[in-house]
Design a protein around this motif. Structure first.
Motif, PDB file in Angstrom:
ATOM      1  N   ARG A  57      -1.997  -1.071   6.316  1.00  0.00           N
ATOM      2  CA  ARG A  57      -0.864  -0.186   6.057  1.00  0.00           C
ATOM      3  C   ARG A  57      -1.209   1.255   6.423  1.00  0.00           C
ATOM      4  O   ARG A  57      -0.359   1.998   6.912  1.00  0.00           O
ATOM      5  CB  ARG A  57      -0.451  -0.301   4.595  1.00  0.00           C
ATOM      6  CG  ARG A  57       0.127  -1.668   4.281  1.00  0.00           C
ATOM      7  CD  ARG A  57       0.404  -1.870   2.841  1.00  0.00           C
ATOM      8  NE  ARG A  57       1.487  -0.994   2.401  1.00  0.00           N
ATOM      9  CZ  ARG A  57       2.071  -1.076   1.225  1.00  0.00           C
ATOM     10  NH1 ARG A  57       1.692  -2.004   0.372  1.00  0.00           N
ATOM     11  NH2 ARG A  57       3.020  -0.250   0.881  1.00  0.00           N
ATOM     12  N   TYR A  61       0.813   3.464   9.096  1.00  0.00           N
ATOM     13  CA  TYR A  61       1.389   4.730   8.658  1.00  0.00           C
ATOM     14  C   TYR A  61       0.946   5.879   9.570  1.00  0.00           C
ATOM     15  O   TYR A  61       1.750   6.746   9.930  1.00  0.00           O
ATOM     16  CB  TYR A  61       1.000   5.004   7.210  1.00  0.00           C
ATOM     17  CG  TYR A  61       1.572   6.274   6.646  1.00  0.00           C
ATOM     18  CD1 TYR A  61       2.937   6.416   6.440  1.00  0.00           C
ATOM     19  CD2 TYR A  61       0.746   7.349   6.321  1.00  0.00           C
ATOM     20  CE1 TYR A  61       3.474   7.581   5.926  1.00  0.00           C
ATOM     21  CE2 TYR A  61       1.266   8.517   5.798  1.00  0.00           C
ATOM     22  CZ  TYR A  61       2.627   8.627   5.611  1.00  0.00           C
ATOM     23  OH  TYR A  61       3.155   9.788   5.108  1.00  0.00           O
ATOM     24  N   ASP A  64       2.972   5.715  12.623  1.00  0.00           N
ATOM     25  CA  ASP A  64       4.324   6.210  12.327  1.00  0.00           C
ATOM     26  C   ASP A  64       4.351   7.734  12.250  1.00  0.00           C
ATOM     27  O   ASP A  64       5.318   8.362  12.698  1.00  0.00           O
ATOM     28  CB  ASP A  64       4.856   5.610  11.022  1.00  0.00           C
ATOM     29  CG  ASP A  64       5.282   4.167  11.186  1.00  0.00           C
ATOM     30  OD1 ASP A  64       5.746   3.797  12.278  1.00  0.00           O
ATOM     31  OD2 ASP A  64       5.148   3.405  10.214  1.00  0.00           O
ATOM     32  N   PHE A 108      11.899   6.708   8.487  1.00  0.00           N
ATOM     33  CA  PHE A 108      11.392   5.609   7.654  1.00  0.00           C
ATOM     34  C   PHE A 108      12.535   4.812   7.024  1.00  0.00           C
ATOM     35  O   PHE A 108      12.483   3.580   6.964  1.00  0.00           O
ATOM     36  CB  PHE A 108      10.452   6.136   6.567  1.00  0.00           C
ATOM     37  CG  PHE A 108       9.075   6.451   7.085  1.00  0.00           C
ATOM     38  CD1 PHE A 108       8.165   5.444   7.329  1.00  0.00           C
ATOM     39  CD2 PHE A 108       8.696   7.762   7.329  1.00  0.00           C
ATOM     40  CE1 PHE A 108       6.896   5.716   7.805  1.00  0.00           C
ATOM     41  CE2 PHE A 108       7.435   8.061   7.808  1.00  0.00           C
ATOM     42  CZ  PHE A 108       6.526   7.036   8.051  1.00  0.00           C
ATOM     43  N   LYS A 121       4.532  -0.508  11.797  1.00  0.00           N
ATOM     44  CA  LYS A 121       4.440  -1.840  11.188  1.00  0.00           C
ATOM     45  C   LYS A 121       4.658  -2.933  12.228  1.00  0.00           C
ATOM     46  O   LYS A 121       4.044  -3.997  12.155  1.00  0.00           O
ATOM     47  CB  LYS A 121       5.442  -1.970  10.039  1.00  0.00           C
ATOM     48  CG  LYS A 121       5.024  -1.203   8.792  1.00  0.00           C
ATOM     49  CD  LYS A 121       6.026  -1.429   7.670  1.00  0.00           C
ATOM     50  CE  LYS A 121       5.619  -0.705   6.413  1.00  0.00           C
ATOM     51  NZ  LYS A 121       5.753   0.752   6.508  1.00  0.00           N
ATOM     52  N   ARG A 149       8.098   8.125  -1.323  1.00  0.00           N
ATOM     53  CA  ARG A 149       7.356   8.957  -0.358  1.00  0.00           C
ATOM     54  C   ARG A 149       7.358  10.426  -0.772  1.00  0.00           C
ATOM     55  O   ARG A 149       6.397  11.141  -0.513  1.00  0.00           O
ATOM     56  CB  ARG A 149       7.931   8.787   1.046  1.00  0.00           C
ATOM     57  CG  ARG A 149       7.629   7.418   1.606  1.00  0.00           C
ATOM     58  CD  ARG A 149       7.830   7.354   3.084  1.00  0.00           C
ATOM     59  NE  ARG A 149       7.703   5.987   3.544  1.00  0.00           N
ATOM     60  CZ  ARG A 149       6.558   5.390   3.825  1.00  0.00           C
ATOM     61  NH1 ARG A 149       5.432   6.049   3.683  1.00  0.00           N
ATOM     62  NH2 ARG A 149       6.530   4.152   4.246  1.00  0.00           N
ATOM     63  N   TYR A 162      -1.838   6.558  -3.473  1.00  0.00           N
ATOM     64  CA  TYR A 162      -1.598   5.490  -2.501  1.00  0.00           C
ATOM     65  C   TYR A 162      -2.691   4.432  -2.523  1.00  0.00           C
ATOM     66  O   TYR A 162      -2.481   3.294  -2.138  1.00  0.00           O
ATOM     67  CB  TYR A 162      -1.448   6.080  -1.100  1.00  0.00           C
ATOM     68  CG  TYR A 162      -0.819   5.129  -0.129  1.00  0.00           C
ATOM     69  CD1 TYR A 162       0.545   4.863  -0.165  1.00  0.00           C
ATOM     70  CD2 TYR A 162      -1.579   4.453   0.810  1.00  0.00           C
ATOM     71  CE1 TYR A 162       1.131   3.969   0.711  1.00  0.00           C
ATOM     72  CE2 TYR A 162      -1.012   3.564   1.697  1.00  0.00           C
ATOM     73  CZ  TYR A 162       0.343   3.332   1.640  1.00  0.00           C
ATOM     74  OH  TYR A 162       0.918   2.437   2.505  1.00  0.00           O
TER      75      TYR A 162
END
Length: 188
Positions: A57, A61, A64, A108, A121, A149, A162
């Motif tokens: 993840r 991220y 992203d 997102f 992802k 977030r 996180y």
């Protein structure tokens, strides 16, 4: 002759009772089990979910974030040429900072709603799903992608939260808990 008829009747009666008893014992030994339904067969055919851990993840991220920074660069760079001084709104927030945050949240939110995945992802073979496997709803995603977030990004110390992903059974972050979602591995 009457005696013979009584013997035959008694034999028929005993034979009928014996047959009934045998049929009952046979049916008890071989009780019919209901045929599996289509839903049962689907449950047996579907593999168990593989939850995505912290590192998968994390890399998705980061990818992203590169995409969001690129989009912000394309959309917000014209604002840099309008005025050399940043436009302050609400104290220490700048117009460019607010627009950058909105771009990030919209990216997102919409990617996860439309595809169940962001581009990061997709590349790493991950997908956001609900706990009960129902389609993602707007309230789920608003709590996951916006509220969750925002909490993660609001302070530097909240980024450390996180790491919870690495310690929960279903690899949920705080934002997943808010939205009742999970991130799983999918076949590419």
């Amino acid at each position: 002759m009457e005696n013979n008829n009584q013997n035959v009747d008694q034999n028929d009666k005993k034979y009928s009772e014996y047959n009934a008893q045998q049929r009952e014992e046979f049916s008890n030994d071989y009780e019919e089990t209901p045929a599996p339904s289509l839903a049962d067969e689907e449950k047996e055919c579907t593999p168990p979910r593989r939850y995505a851990g912290f590192w998968m993840r994390f890399w998705a991220y980061l990818f992203d974030l590169l995409i969001v920074f690129s989009i912000n660069g394309l959309l917000l760079s014209p604002l840099m040429f309008l005025d050399s001084q940043p436009v302050n709104i609400l104290g220490f927030f700048t117009l460019q900072g607010v627009l950058s945050a909105i771009t990030s949240y919209v990216y997102f939110l919409l990617m996860t709603k439309w595809l169940g995945q962001t581009l990061g992802k997709i590349i790493f073979g991950l997908k956001v799903v609900r706990k009960n496997a129902a389609p993602l709803t707007w309230p789920d995603l608003i709590f996951r992608e916006v509220v969750g977030r925002f909490i993660h990004r609001s302070l530097v110390i909240t980024n450390i939260i996180y790491i919870v992903v690495g310690f929960t059974n279903e690899k949920q972050g705080i934002h997943d808990m808010f939205g009742d979602t999970r991130v799983i591995h999918v076949e590419k």
